[in-house]
Design a protein around this motif. Sequence first.
Motif, short mmCIF file in Angstrom:
data_model
loop_
_atom_site.label_atom_id
_atom_site.label_comp_id
_atom_site.label_asym_id
_atom_site.label_seq_id
_atom_site.Cartn_x
_atom_site.Cartn_y
_atom_site.Cartn_z
N TYR A 1 0.63 -19.00 -0.80
CA TYR A 1 -0.65 -19.10 -1.89
C TYR A 1 -1.18 -17.89 -2.05
O TYR A 1 -1.37 -17.71 -3.37
N ARG A 2 -1.53 -17.10 -1.24
CA ARG A 2 -2.13 -15.73 -1.55
C ARG A 2 -0.89 -14.95 -2.56
O ARG A 2 -1.22 -14.34 -3.49
N TRP A 3 0.47 -15.10 -2.35
CA TRP A 3 1.37 -14.37 -3.08
C TRP A 3 1.27 -14.96 -4.27
O TRP A 3 1.44 -14.27 -5.40
N ARG B 1 -6.52 -25.20 -5.79
CA ARG B 1 -6.84 -26.37 -6.66
C ARG B 1 -5.50 -26.89 -6.96
O ARG B 1 -5.50 -28.31 -7.08
N HIS B 2 -4.68 -26.26 -7.32
CA HIS B 2 -3.32 -26.74 -7.75
C HIS B 2 -2.28 -27.54 -6.56
O HIS B 2 -1.91 -28.34 -6.70
N ALA B 3 -2.51 -26.70 -5.48
CA ALA B 3 -1.73 -27.24 -4.27
C ALA B 3 -2.38 -28.22 -3.40
O ALA B 3 -1.68 -28.89 -2.64
N VAL B 4 -3.58 -28.47 -3.36
CA VAL B 4 -4.34 -29.20 -2.51
C VAL B 4 -5.15 -30.43 -3.01
O VAL B 4 -6.02 -29.89 -4.11
N SER C 1 -5.55 -21.40 -14.79
CA SER C 1 -5.49 -20.30 -13.66
C SER C 1 -5.15 -20.89 -12.27
O SER C 1 -5.79 -21.73 -11.96
N PRO C 2 -4.35 -20.06 -11.90
CA PRO C 2 -3.34 -18.88 -12.30
C PRO C 2 -2.15 -19.64 -13.18
O PRO C 2 -1.54 -20.46 -12.75
N ARG C 3 -1.79 -18.88 -14.13
CA ARG C 3 -1.14 -19.41 -15.23
C ARG C 3 0.39 -19.11 -14.37
O ARG C 3 1.14 -18.39 -15.22
#
Length: 646
Positions: A100-102, A116-119, A283-285
């Motif tokens: 996720y940080r990458w 927000r996208h992943a969870v 974001s992030p796009r």
Amino acid sequence: MPQAAPPSEGGGPNGRAPGYARVIVDVRPAHLDHPFDYRIPEGATVGIGQRVRVAFAGRRRTGWVVDLADEPETDPARVRDLALVQGETRWFDRDDLRFYRWVADRWAGTLADVLRHAVPARVAAVDREAAEWPAPPPCTPSRPPPAAAWEAYGAESLLAAADAPDESGAPAFWWRPLADADPAGAVAELAARTLAAGRGVLVIAPEPNAPALDAVAGLDPDRTVDWRAAQGPRSRHRAFLRGRTGHARVAVGERGAVFAPVAELGLVIALDEANPAYKEHRSPRFHARDVALARARFAGVPAVVTGDLPSAALWRLLGDGHVAELRAPRAVETDRAPAVEVIDLADPRPRPRARLSSVADRALARTVGEGGAALVLATRRGEGTALACSGCGERLVCPVCAGSLAAHGSGRGCPTCGWTGSAEPCRRCGDTRTAPLAAGAERLAAELGRAHPAAEVVALEGYDAPGPTERPAIAVATRGAIVDRPGWLGSDRATVLVVPDADALRGRADLEAGEDALRLWMDAARLADHIVLQTREPRAAGVQALVRWDPDGFWRREERWRAELGFPPARTLVRVEAGRHAELVGEQLREALAGIADVLGPDPGGALLVKTARLRGTLRALVPLRAAWGRDDLGVRVDVDPVPAG
């Protein structure tokens, strides 16, 4: 049961549990993109990946625990207690966190943005339901099933990686299916081999009706999470937990499913990698193709991306050796490609004043007479507004901005800048008659319906548009209706594909217009046995690449002039939208990126364009600027690898 947090990890002297949690708080400004310390209340059980509620800037906010510590990094007297631990579920682990940080760093976003996208949102009732689930059944490796669909591509290394992902490293492949192949069947074969090896599979597609998603989901329906059907917080939470706990071994879906948890992941596939629908608008796009490749790399498993014409980003990865080509021999590709007939509209002989040449007319009439199906590719929806001279085909242009002119009352008007004026004779041939530069789908369908009354003529606008139900038929389709195995064709192919307005798409005022046109033509060509393409520039690179079925040749020619201009694939673009602060932001960018990147603009909308050959250095230089813009509440948005509109 869902994965629950063990007693607080780490441990201080005498084996005591850590006393502090480091929390990423769900806030948007970039200067707040770092963990904040909170005290773990006495008796609470906290682990990395848990969702919590915290007091932050006078409000209760959601946060995620990303680390544990014995001591805070700030004055203990200023540290507050966690307000609430929201359930025992661990939504991610340390490996997920690295990934996720990458993603956040690669697309100039924040970790909270990615989470927000992943969870998904938590629904307490689903947590209680999942607590009653039995343990998932074990995955027992079995003999690999056959993979006949891959024999033409020399895919031994891919099949070996699917059979034993732990031993393969993390190879990445770009697969170009043959023009008459069944990509969905081949993808299902590959997924079946991975499942037979006891590993999980993730497949994403840009559109929800991709046949490959259905084919893979059908391999093991009871242990598949179909994110296309996961609508609403409750079903998304349930889908997430099924994947995270190992109750599901397969995940399929669109762009957002690239983050779907898959236990024992063994294979990642991204179909139609260049499709602009993979580009996220929040974001992030991120671009899902690159996220999919990174997901596989972080997990140490193989990845496959597919398409006919590589995107500029993928062409760069192929050239750098980061992705390997997987394709049939050149002679096999050309032998199984459809026949392409190019009609030169600059030649006065093929009825240049008519919408269709005599060749296209005859091809459609023959198809209708034989009771077959024809496909006509419309450049746009609706009626079509841009005008051209009826005599010579010259596009009518605005005298102010050079945009396309449309009818405006009895005169002409420019939709771009608002100019209006009288109808003047064509500056090239003097003719006063006009016609739409390229007919929209509805206008074209109406014209063809009058010309071929025996056929069912239907305008298709969108991937889910219903097509003709009878034969003979003519389907007039916009790009959104060009999908793999459309329902109206079933298992058949169209007898002919007619592209009447090739120049209208190829000639758009857009850097990627030629690339985009060729990709669309090749996608549509997979649906037909014969192609008739009308153009005034038959020797254009995209037209010749289609005739020769040679997308690599297109890129070898295209990348030379793009490199001279500093555009992809030679460089990476970063769009910075600064609005009324554009002049200030432009000065800051030029100072921070001196010697690293070129900064162009701002344009009238307040956007600046950064062109860089050193993306990592550019992104590092943007970190303090993004923090300052967030602190000053300037509303600046950063888009790495922007995808042009249209």
